[in-house]
Design a protein around this motif. Structure first.
Motif, mmCIF file in Angstrom:
data_model
loop_
_atom_site.group_PDB
_atom_site.id
_atom_site.type_symbol
_atom_site.label_atom_id
_atom_site.label_comp_id
_atom_site.label_asym_id
_atom_site.label_seq_id
_atom_site.Cartn_x
_atom_site.Cartn_y
_atom_site.Cartn_z
ATOM 1 N N LYS A 82 0.827 -1.211 0.000
ATOM 2 C CA LYS A 82 0.000 0.000 0.000
ATOM 3 C C LYS A 82 0.860 1.260 0.000
ATOM 4 C CE LYS A 82 -3.949 -2.174 2.228
ATOM 5 N NZ LYS A 82 -4.923 -2.147 3.344
ATOM 6 N N LYS A 83 2.155 1.079 -0.233
ATOM 7 C CA LYS A 83 3.100 2.185 -0.351
ATOM 8 C C LYS A 83 3.474 2.799 0.992
ATOM 9 C CE LYS A 83 3.321 2.131 -4.867
ATOM 10 N NZ LYS A 83 4.563 1.728 -5.567
ATOM 11 N N PHE A 84 3.055 2.205 2.078
ATOM 12 C CA PHE A 84 3.387 2.765 3.375
ATOM 13 C C PHE A 84 4.837 2.453 3.723
ATOM 14 C CE2 PHE A 84 2.326 4.868 7.128
ATOM 15 C CZ PHE A 84 2.909 4.220 8.203
ATOM 16 N N LEU A 85 5.583 3.493 4.119
ATOM 17 C CA LEU A 85 7.003 3.373 4.454
ATOM 18 C C LEU A 85 7.203 3.354 5.955
ATOM 19 C CD1 LEU A 85 8.270 5.912 1.863
ATOM 20 C CD2 LEU A 85 9.451 3.756 2.240
ATOM 21 N N LYS A 86 7.995 2.387 6.404
ATOM 22 C CA LYS A 86 8.211 2.266 7.825
ATOM 23 C C LYS A 86 9.671 1.946 8.111
ATOM 24 C CE LYS A 86 5.856 0.380 11.853
ATOM 25 N NZ LYS A 86 4.765 -0.508 12.315
ATOM 26 N N ILE A 87 10.230 2.602 9.121
ATOM 27 C CA ILE A 87 11.610 2.359 9.489
ATOM 28 C C ILE A 87 11.752 0.956 10.076
ATOM 29 C CG2 ILE A 87 11.246 3.397 11.766
ATOM 30 C CD1 ILE A 87 14.515 3.566 9.723
ATOM 31 N N GLY A 133 4.718 -12.769 3.687
ATOM 32 C CA GLY A 133 4.467 -11.400 4.144
ATOM 33 C C GLY A 133 5.680 -10.498 4.111
ATOM 34 N N ASP A 134 6.839 -11.076 3.820
ATOM 35 C CA ASP A 134 8.048 -10.251 3.703
ATOM 36 C C ASP A 134 8.142 -9.576 2.346
ATOM 37 O OD1 ASP A 134 9.962 -12.782 5.480
ATOM 38 O OD2 ASP A 134 8.781 -11.099 6.256
ATOM 39 N N SER A 135 7.286 -9.974 1.427
ATOM 40 C CA SER A 135 7.289 -9.353 0.100
ATOM 41 C C SER A 135 7.002 -7.866 0.233
ATOM 42 C CB SER A 135 6.238 -10.001 -0.795
ATOM 43 O OG SER A 135 6.554 -11.357 -1.038
ATOM 44 N N ALA A 136 7.905 -7.064 -0.290
ATOM 45 C CA ALA A 136 7.820 -5.605 -0.151
ATOM 46 C C ALA A 136 8.987 -4.998 -0.913
ATOM 47 C CB ALA A 136 7.907 -5.190 1.325
ATOM 48 N N ALA A 151 3.592 11.396 -9.452
ATOM 49 C CA ALA A 151 4.360 10.581 -8.507
ATOM 50 C C ALA A 151 3.550 10.402 -7.227
ATOM 51 C CB ALA A 151 5.687 11.267 -8.162
ATOM 52 N N MET A 152 4.090 9.550 -6.337
ATOM 53 C CA MET A 152 3.629 9.522 -4.945
ATOM 54 C C MET A 152 4.411 10.592 -4.186
ATOM 55 S SD MET A 152 1.332 7.163 -4.095
ATOM 56 C CE MET A 152 1.635 6.926 -2.343
#
Lengths: 113, 116
Positions: A40-45, A84-87, B88-89
Motif C-alpha cells: 500500500k506504499k506505506f514506508l516504515k523504518i 508477508g516479507d514481500s515488499a 508521482a507519490m
C-alpha cells in the motif's frame, strides 16, 4: 556516481530461504537505515545504525538483521523468508549529527513465492 | 510517538495548474524537521523540500513551496505550474530533534496525477 546503491534491484525467492540485500553509500554519512515499503506504499523504518548503536523498530521480526562491515555499508539479512516479507526495501543514509534529510537507494523489490 | 497524516490518498491536476497536498503531524517536541519526498514510478525516493520547525519562513524550491503552520501542526506542499514529470507519490515525513536514531516517520502518501 550513485550516492546510495542497493543490490539487487529485484529479488524473487521461495519461502523459507535466507537472503541478503546489500547497501553502500559514498556520501560519508555516519548513519544508515533500512525502510520497508509495503504493497500500500506505506514506508516504515526498520533499523537505524551508526558505528555506535543499532536502533531496531520493535515491530521488526528477529529474522531480519542488519550487518555493517564498515561505515559505508549496511546489509540486510533475512532468514526463513515468509510470504508477508514481500515488499520494497529501501536503504538510506544521512549525517545524523546535522539532522539532515536522508538519501535513499533505488529500492529492492523482494517477492517471496 | 510522532504520527504523520496525509488525508488525500489521490489527487489530480491539469498541467500548468497549481495543486496543494496536505499533511498534518502530531508531536510533543518543540523542534523538529519536516520533509516532502517524491517517489515517481521509477521507485526512487527524491527529496523535494525541507523545513526546520524553528524557522518561521516557509521553504521554497523553484515550483515547490510549503505552508508551514506550526501551531496547527500542518505542513502542506504547493506545486505551481504542474508538469507531467510531477506525477508521482508524495510523502510527508518528520524527524524529531529528540529522535535518537534520526529515523523518518512517513505519512501514508498522496498519489498525484498530472494530466495533459
Amino acid at each position: 556516481d550513485t550516492a546510495v546503491s542497493q543490490t539487487p534491484k529485484y529479488l524473487v525467492t521461495q519461502m523459507g530461504n535466507d537472503k541478503s540485500i546489500k547497501c553502500e553509500q559514498n556520501l560519508g554519512h555516519d548513519t544508515m537505515y533500512w525502510y520497508k515499503q509495503d504493497s500500500k506504499k506505506f514506508l516504515k523504518i526498520m533499523f537505524s545504525y551508526n558505528n555506535k548503536e543499532l536502533i531496531i523498530n520493535e515491530t521488526v521480526p528477529n529474522r531480519f538483521s542488519p550487518k555493517s562491515p564498515d561505515k559505508a555499508h549496511l546489509n540486510l539479512h533475512i532468514n526463513s523468508l515468509e510470504l508477508g516479507d514481500s515488499a520494497v526495501y529501501f536503504c538510506a543514509s544521512s549525517q545524523r549529527t546535522m539532522n539532515t534529510e536522508a538519501f535513499f537507494g533505488q529500492g529492492t523489490r523482494l517477492t517471496v513465492v | 510517538a510522532q504520527t504523520v497524516t496525509q488525508s488525500q490518498p489521490e489527487m489530480s491536476v491539469q498541467e500548468a495548474e497549481t495543486v496543494t497536498l496536505s499533511c498534518t503531524y502530531d508531536t510533543s517536541e518543540s523542534n523538529y524537521y519536516l520533509f516532502w519526498y517524491k517517489q515517481p514510478p521509477s521507485r526512487q525516493m527524491i527529496l523535494v523540500i525541507r523545513q526546520e520547525a524553528y524557522k518561521q519562513q516557509n521553504a521554497t524550491e523553484n515550483r515547490f513551496s510549503v505552508n508551514f503552520q506550526k501551531a496547527a501542526k500542518s505542513f502542506s506542499l504547493k506545486i505551481s505550474d504542474s508538469q507531467l514529470g510531477d506525477t508521482a507519490m508524495y510523502f510527508c515525513a518528520f524527524i524529531g530533534n529528540n529522535n535518537a536514531g534520526n529515523m523518518l516517520t512517513f505519512g501514508g502518501g498522496t498519489r498525484l496525477m498530472v494530466k495533459p
